[in-house]
Motif scaffolding. Structure first.
Motif, mmCIF file in Angstrom:
data_model
loop_
_atom_site.group_PDB
_atom_site.id
_atom_site.type_symbol
_atom_site.label_atom_id
_atom_site.label_comp_id
_atom_site.label_asym_id
_atom_site.label_seq_id
_atom_site.Cartn_x
_atom_site.Cartn_y
_atom_site.Cartn_z
ATOM 1 N N GLU A 157 -4.620 15.868 -5.288
ATOM 2 C CA GLU A 157 -5.272 14.952 -4.358
ATOM 3 C C GLU A 157 -4.276 13.921 -3.864
ATOM 4 O OE1 GLU A 157 -9.284 13.397 -5.409
ATOM 5 O OE2 GLU A 157 -8.928 14.390 -7.327
ATOM 6 N N MET A 158 -4.435 13.500 -2.593
ATOM 7 C CA MET A 158 -3.654 12.378 -2.078
ATOM 8 C C MET A 158 -4.530 11.134 -2.157
ATOM 9 S SD MET A 158 -1.717 11.747 1.578
ATOM 10 C CE MET A 158 -0.383 12.886 1.195
ATOM 11 N N ILE A 159 -4.055 10.137 -2.888
ATOM 12 C CA ILE A 159 -4.870 8.960 -3.193
ATOM 13 C C ILE A 159 -4.157 7.705 -2.693
ATOM 14 C CG2 ILE A 159 -5.975 7.632 -5.031
ATOM 15 C CD1 ILE A 159 -5.801 10.215 -6.755
ATOM 16 N N PRO A 160 -4.813 6.897 -1.866
ATOM 17 C CA PRO A 160 -4.223 5.612 -1.466
ATOM 18 C C PRO A 160 -4.287 4.625 -2.625
ATOM 19 C CG PRO A 160 -6.420 5.851 -0.533
ATOM 20 C CD PRO A 160 -6.115 7.147 -1.222
ATOM 21 N N ILE A 161 -3.203 3.869 -2.817
ATOM 22 C CA ILE A 161 -3.139 2.931 -3.938
ATOM 23 C C ILE A 161 -2.506 1.617 -3.483
ATOM 24 C CG2 ILE A 161 -3.109 4.586 -5.845
ATOM 25 C CD1 ILE A 161 -0.072 4.559 -5.763
ATOM 26 N N LYS A 162 -2.907 0.539 -4.146
ATOM 27 C CA LYS A 162 -2.296 -0.776 -3.926
ATOM 28 C C LYS A 162 -1.508 -1.141 -5.176
ATOM 29 C CE LYS A 162 -4.704 -3.840 -1.790
ATOM 30 N NZ LYS A 162 -3.919 -3.898 -0.521
ATOM 31 N N ASN B 16 0.846 -1.191 0.000
ATOM 32 C CA ASN B 16 0.000 0.000 0.000
ATOM 33 C C ASN B 16 0.878 1.236 0.000
ATOM 34 O OD1 ASN B 16 -2.673 -1.252 0.178
ATOM 35 N ND2 ASN B 16 -2.011 -1.926 2.201
ATOM 36 N N ALA B 17 0.526 2.191 -0.819
ATOM 37 C CA ALA B 17 1.280 3.439 -0.936
ATOM 38 C C ALA B 17 0.289 4.581 -1.119
ATOM 39 C CB ALA B 17 2.256 3.361 -2.099
ATOM 40 N N GLN B 18 0.817 5.765 -1.309
ATOM 41 C CA GLN B 18 -0.013 6.941 -1.593
ATOM 42 C C GLN B 18 0.620 7.727 -2.725
ATOM 43 O OE1 GLN B 18 0.155 8.483 2.486
ATOM 44 N NE2 GLN B 18 -2.074 8.356 2.576
ATOM 45 N N VAL B 19 -0.226 8.342 -3.523
ATOM 46 C CA VAL B 19 0.255 9.166 -4.615
ATOM 47 C C VAL B 19 -0.456 10.506 -4.564
ATOM 48 C CG1 VAL B 19 -1.445 8.274 -6.288
ATOM 49 C CG2 VAL B 19 0.717 9.215 -7.102
ATOM 50 N N ILE B 20 0.278 11.572 -4.810
ATOM 51 C CA ILE B 20 -0.322 12.910 -4.895
ATOM 52 C C ILE B 20 -0.366 13.297 -6.363
ATOM 53 C CG2 ILE B 20 -0.104 15.339 -4.274
ATOM 54 C CD1 ILE B 20 1.342 14.484 -1.739
ATOM 55 N N LYS C 4 5.360 5.202 3.060
ATOM 56 C CA LYS C 4 5.474 5.634 4.464
ATOM 57 C C LYS C 4 6.141 7.001 4.489
ATOM 58 C CE LYS C 4 4.933 1.611 7.390
ATOM 59 N NZ LYS C 4 5.508 0.821 8.496
#
Length: 452
Positions: free
Chosen positions: A206-211, A198-202, A264
């Protein structure tokens, strides 16, 4: 230029193997390390963000791509290596991967002996693919005979030191974790024997959680599957491009940038991202919660520890972490396409004019020129050309053989050295001498940055 290279995915007709950490240690059919330390180090080559390791199969030394995105080892039989390997106990199956082409016929073989350094497995299944078109070596400029992934990672702790280009394999029972203040540990999830994080991308503010699938067999940085409901979509600045070649054909899509990728506490800026067209990734989207892939151009910025048994991955920044994300600004994809005869100076020859050039015999002058020799040198050919790119606008065509770049013969470069010329700063002048149907032409253009 970083050639997108894609891992071969799980066969469509294979039964899903349930991954159970608690039972792994009791398996007799696994990689074991045959030394007292229960650990071994192997030097690897890092080519276009891809890890190439030496693997001995049934006593034959080969080169394999280390790919977290593949289940069973696959051997490409373009060199008829399976004849030498004495592959036996076979049955015919069909494999399916990236691309919108047909499934590929392969032979499934049992009871093969695999050896990687001091790690050995005495009964390994593999797939031998006989399609002559599945030869990725020309795109890398280095022979790659096969791919290996899950079966190695599930049995051993795998440490990848991208900085020193060293792979360390350790028996899990003999491995001790060190205290690490500057590292991050992320949980792994598994689907069809492939690791996800699991990571996040901006992006788009927008900050979007992604797998993401961890795909060390891909040379790109980040792949994302467009999904308007989640806000995952390309910005207005993008270009359509060839993204790579998979088991079932070529893959095309958009190339763009995302503002940040967060793992993280680690944050990467202005990350290259590709949005593959949905028609080429139907097989890859079987995992409904998957949003894309994290590949070699990101992984190489860390020294990585894979621990499948504990289902964790440890990341530590290395010297590549702050390296700027670049991309091919020319629009050219090159491939090694055989050899050509080249007349070049023979450095071993000395000037022998006094002995031969000035000899006279009854008025007859005999001149023998020993300063030059004919040599076979690699030929580099254009295999993909991005529409409206600087190279296409300048008149380059698919099939053109590149003879020189900025007045230097291309045979002086390795393929990847030549490709990286197209990653230099915007405005850099590129002058190519090319051969087209026996005619020598000159093509001149400047590199352009779409995202400036």
């Amino acid at each position: 230029m970083k050639i997108a290279f894609f891992s071969i995915k799980k066969p469509i007709n294979l039964i899903l193997i349930i991954f159970c950490f608690t039972n792994l240690s009791f398996s007799q059919n696994k990689f074991t390390i045959e030394n007292k330390k229960q650990s071994d180090k192997i030097n690897f080559k890092l080519i276009n963000n891809l890890i190439i390791i030496p693997v001995e199969v049934n006593g034959v030394n080969l080169s394999f791509l280390l790919d977290t995105g593949v289940s069973k080892p696959i051997i490409f039989n373009f060199l008829n290596v399976s004849d030498t390997l004495k592959i036996k106990d076979t049955e015919t199956i069909f494999l399916r991967g990236l691309g919108n082409g047909e499934s590929v016929e392969a032979l499934k073989s049992k009871n093969n002996i695999f050896k990687i350094g001091d790690a050995i497995k005495l009964s390994q299944d593999l797939y031998a693919v006989y399609d002559s078109n599945l030869n990725f070596a020309p795109r890398l400029g280095f022979p790659v005979h096969g791919i290996i992934g899950f079966d190695l990672f599930k049995d051993l702790i795998v440490e990848i030191n991208y900085s020193k280009k060293i792979l360390k394999l350790t028996t899990p029972e003999a491995y001790t974790y060190k205290k690490c203040k500057k590292c991050e540990r992320l949980n792994l999830e598994f689907y069809n024997n492939k690791p996800y994080i699991n990571a996040q991308v901006i992006m788009n503010r927008e900050m979007i959680p992604i797998k993401l699938l961890i795909d060390s067999g891909g040379s790109d940085a980040l792949w994302l599957f467009e999904d308007d409901s989640l806000g995952i979509r390309s910005s207005n600045k993008f270009f359509y491009d060839f993204l790579g070649h998979g088991l079932s054909g070529s893959v095309y899509g958009k190339r763009s940038k995302v503002r940040n990728l967060l793992l993280k506490s680690f944050m990467l800026d202005k990350v290259n991202v590709s949005f593959p067209d949905s028609t080429y990734i139907l097989h890859a989207r079987k995992h409904k919660n998957r949003n894309g892939s994290l590949s070699g151009n990101i992984l190489k910025r860390f020294n990585v520890i894979f621990d499948y048994r504990r289902a964790i991955i440890t990341l530590t920044k290395n010297r590549y972490f702050n390296e700027k994300f670049q991309y091919n600004k020319s629009g050219i994809e090159l491939s090694h396409d055989g050899y050509r005869l080249v007349r070049e100076k023979d450095g071993a020859s000395q000037n022998k004019d006094d002995k031969y050039g000035n000899s006279q015999n009854q008025g007859t002058k005999i001149i023998i020129d020993t300063k030059y020799k004919l040599s076979l040198k690699p030929a580099y050919v254009v295999v993909e050309l991005r529409k409206d790119s600087p190279a296409e606008k300048a008149g380059l065509l698919i099939g053109d053989v590149i003879l020189s770049i900025n007045n230097k013969d291309t045979y002086q470069f390795k393929l990847q050295e030549l490709i990286h010329k197209f990653y230099e700063d915007s405005g850099k002048r590129i002058k190519l001498k090319v051969e087209r149907h026996g005619i020598i032409l000159t093509v001149d253009f400047k590199l352009e940055d779409v995202f400036q």
